[in-house]
Design an enzyme around this catalytic site. Structure first.
Site, mmCIF file in Angstrom:
data_model
loop_
_atom_site.group_PDB
_atom_site.id
_atom_site.type_symbol
_atom_site.label_atom_id
_atom_site.label_comp_id
_atom_site.label_asym_id
_atom_site.label_seq_id
_atom_site.Cartn_x
_atom_site.Cartn_y
_atom_site.Cartn_z
ATOM 1 N N GLU A 156 38.246 42.120 49.606
ATOM 2 C CA GLU A 156 36.878 42.417 49.173
ATOM 3 C C GLU A 156 36.127 41.123 48.852
ATOM 4 O O GLU A 156 36.575 40.339 48.002
ATOM 5 C CB GLU A 156 36.943 43.334 47.937
ATOM 6 C CG GLU A 156 37.627 44.669 48.248
ATOM 7 C CD GLU A 156 38.313 45.290 47.042
ATOM 8 O OE1 GLU A 156 38.162 44.757 45.916
ATOM 9 O OE2 GLU A 156 39.014 46.298 47.225
ATOM 10 N N LEU B 120 35.557 48.334 49.234
ATOM 11 C CA LEU B 120 36.205 48.313 47.919
ATOM 12 C C LEU B 120 37.277 49.400 47.905
ATOM 13 O O LEU B 120 37.065 50.513 47.430
ATOM 14 C CB LEU B 120 35.152 48.567 46.834
ATOM 15 C CG LEU B 120 35.589 48.371 45.384
ATOM 16 C CD1 LEU B 120 35.910 46.933 45.093
ATOM 17 C CD2 LEU B 120 34.489 48.875 44.457
ATOM 18 N N GLU C 85 41.522 49.198 47.650
ATOM 19 C CA GLU C 85 42.789 48.461 47.677
ATOM 20 C C GLU C 85 43.861 49.200 48.480
ATOM 21 O O GLU C 85 44.682 48.578 49.176
ATOM 22 C CB GLU C 85 43.292 48.193 46.251
ATOM 23 C CG GLU C 85 42.519 47.138 45.500
ATOM 24 C CD GLU C 85 41.179 47.626 44.982
ATOM 25 O OE1 GLU C 85 40.958 48.872 45.005
ATOM 26 O OE2 GLU C 85 40.342 46.810 44.550
ATOM 27 N N GLN D 79 41.363 41.283 44.431
ATOM 28 C CA GLN D 79 40.473 40.439 43.619
ATOM 29 C C GLN D 79 41.093 40.057 42.284
ATOM 30 O O GLN D 79 41.065 38.904 41.864
ATOM 31 C CB GLN D 79 39.144 41.155 43.386
ATOM 32 C CG GLN D 79 38.190 41.042 44.547
ATOM 33 C CD GLN D 79 36.781 41.401 44.181
ATOM 34 O OE1 GLN D 79 36.543 42.035 43.138
ATOM 35 N NE2 GLN D 79 35.831 41.019 45.015
ATOM 36 N N PHE D 80 41.600 41.041 41.585
ATOM 37 C CA PHE D 80 42.367 40.857 40.358
ATOM 38 C C PHE D 80 43.571 41.787 40.482
ATOM 39 O O PHE D 80 43.419 42.922 40.923
ATOM 40 C CB PHE D 80 41.570 41.240 39.103
ATOM 41 C CG PHE D 80 40.393 40.348 38.828
ATOM 42 C CD1 PHE D 80 40.498 39.298 37.918
ATOM 43 C CD2 PHE D 80 39.178 40.564 39.464
ATOM 44 C CE1 PHE D 80 39.413 38.475 37.652
ATOM 45 C CE2 PHE D 80 38.093 39.746 39.202
ATOM 46 C CZ PHE D 80 38.197 38.698 38.301
ATOM 47 N N ASP E 180 44.917 43.469 38.427
ATOM 48 C CA ASP E 180 44.660 44.691 37.652
ATOM 49 C C ASP E 180 44.159 45.834 38.532
ATOM 50 O O ASP E 180 44.248 47.005 38.160
ATOM 51 C CB ASP E 180 43.625 44.422 36.568
ATOM 52 C CG ASP E 180 43.896 43.145 35.811
ATOM 53 O OD1 ASP E 180 43.837 42.070 36.440
ATOM 54 O OD2 ASP E 180 44.162 43.201 34.600
ATOM 55 N N ILE F 264 45.294 46.481 41.602
ATOM 56 C CA ILE F 264 46.251 46.725 42.677
ATOM 57 C C ILE F 264 46.783 48.159 42.668
ATOM 58 O O ILE F 264 47.351 48.630 43.638
ATOM 59 C CB ILE F 264 47.434 45.719 42.586
ATOM 60 C CG1 ILE F 264 48.095 45.529 43.964
ATOM 61 C CG2 ILE F 264 48.453 46.137 41.526
ATOM 62 C CD1 ILE F 264 49.064 44.360 44.026
ATOM 63 N N HIS G 284 41.066 42.550 33.635
ATOM 64 C CA HIS G 284 41.076 41.324 34.438
ATOM 65 C C HIS G 284 42.064 40.312 33.878
ATOM 66 O O HIS G 284 41.915 39.111 34.106
ATOM 67 C CB HIS G 284 39.684 40.694 34.477
ATOM 68 C CG HIS G 284 38.622 41.578 35.046
ATOM 69 N ND1 HIS G 284 38.069 42.617 34.341
ATOM 70 C CD2 HIS G 284 38.031 41.581 36.262
ATOM 71 C CE1 HIS G 284 37.164 43.216 35.096
ATOM 72 N NE2 HIS G 284 37.120 42.610 36.265
#
Length: 325
Positions: A29, A58, A60, A82-83, A85, A87, A129
């Protein structure tokens, strides 16, 4: 040699491997035109085009499922979450599919997917995050878990991860992305997965850590030496799965005292695995309790971030506890 931050080292490594092998593609993303939330892929879409640096929706689960399909058809995907968190929508793709393809197919299929995922606290990222969920992934056979602690190792470990025929979760401590610079060889090199390193030699207490907590452990070790005359040996695991048991054995049987430092919540975290390993194999060498210094068993707190994360003072307290037992 080049003087690089960790994020610069990761970006240049991605550029190098993509130039070398056109089967390697990036997806995630905002990784294309935007260059990624931390700019780890900045400029790569201009060099390699939108067919190899793919901006995804967006989603995952879709990013990881798409990566599996690409890998099964001969490509080498490097998806970015991206983070870490975020996933969890793709967790089933990793646990149920990606990590099991080689086993379930009797070795007929490989899934060379390296998932890059920024993790950890220390940057004011708050609850969604800042998490460190490595224990969820080390519990699942079939996927390697790698955590660099500096720009030099980031290049060598990422190189090995992308060239590995099996899936790797490459956890990037975002607290270290721009924390310091380090000389990184311009020529290609790799660091074998499953090889820990001794980051500081010592004879009294073994402190085991990785990622951003390695630097907390090193700061504590210096204070222990200067103020208390305790010489800590600091082990940087670099790879949590597979684990370098030989290096751990050599250190803990020499010092007879062990402290692990992790930033995830303490209960059933990776420090618990290290404690169990030491107790199971080398208990006769131990001269004190095996101590875990970790985050607390709460959701990651935004306001009390500095209280939550292990500090050199907390690590030193653990070191003194085992040394004076």
């Amino acid at each position: 040699m080049s003087d690089r931050t960790m994020v610069e080292s990761i970006r240049s490594t991605l550029r190098d491997v993509m130039a070398e092998d056109d089967r390697i593609i990036l997806l995630g993303e905002d990784i294309g035109v935007n260059g990624g939330v931390f700019r780890a892929t900045e400029g790569l879409i201009e060099e390699f085009g939108s067919e190899r640096v793919i901006d995804t929706p967006l989603n995952e689960s879709g990013v990881l499922g798409f990566s599996i399909g690409l890998a099964l058809n001969g490509l080498i995907p490097v998806p970015e979450i991206q983070f870490i968190d975020f996933i969890w929508p793709g967790f089933d793709q990793i646990m149920s599919e990606l990590s099991k393809f080689r086993y379930r197919s009797g070795g007929l299929f490989e899934t060379p997917v390296t998932i890059r995922a920024p993790y950890g606290g220390g940057v004011g990222g708050a609850i969604y995050h800042s998490q460190s969920p490595e224990a969820y992934f080390t519990h699942t056979p079939g996927i390697k878990v790698v955590v660099p602690s500096g720009p030099h190792d980031a290049k060598g470990l990422l190189m090995s991860s992308i060239k590995d025929p099996d899936p790797v979760l490459f956890m990037e401590p975002k607290r270290l992305y721009r924390a310091f610079r380090e000389e990184v060889p311009d020529d290609e090199y790799s660091i074998p997965l499953g090889n820990a390193k001794i980051a500081r030699k010592g004879s009294d207490v073994t402190v085991i850590s990785y990622g951003s907590m390695l630097h907390v452990a090193l700061d504590s070790a210096e204070e222990a030496s200067e103020k208390h005359g305790i010489e800590c040996e600091v082990v940087d695991l670099r790879t949590l799965m597979p684990l370098d048991i030989e290096t751990i054995e050599e250190s803990v049987t020499k010092t007879g005292r062990v402290v692990s430092v992790t930033e995830a919540p303490k209960t059933t975290g990776f420090g618990a695995e290290l404690s169990a390993l030491v107790a199971e194999k080398w208990i006769e060498y131990m001269e004190g309790p095996i101590v875990r210094v970790a985050g607390f068993d709460t959701p990651f707190p935004f306001v009390q971030e500095e209280d939550y994360l292990p500090t050199p003072a907390r690590v030193l307290e653990g070191v003194q506890r085992v040394y004076n037992f």
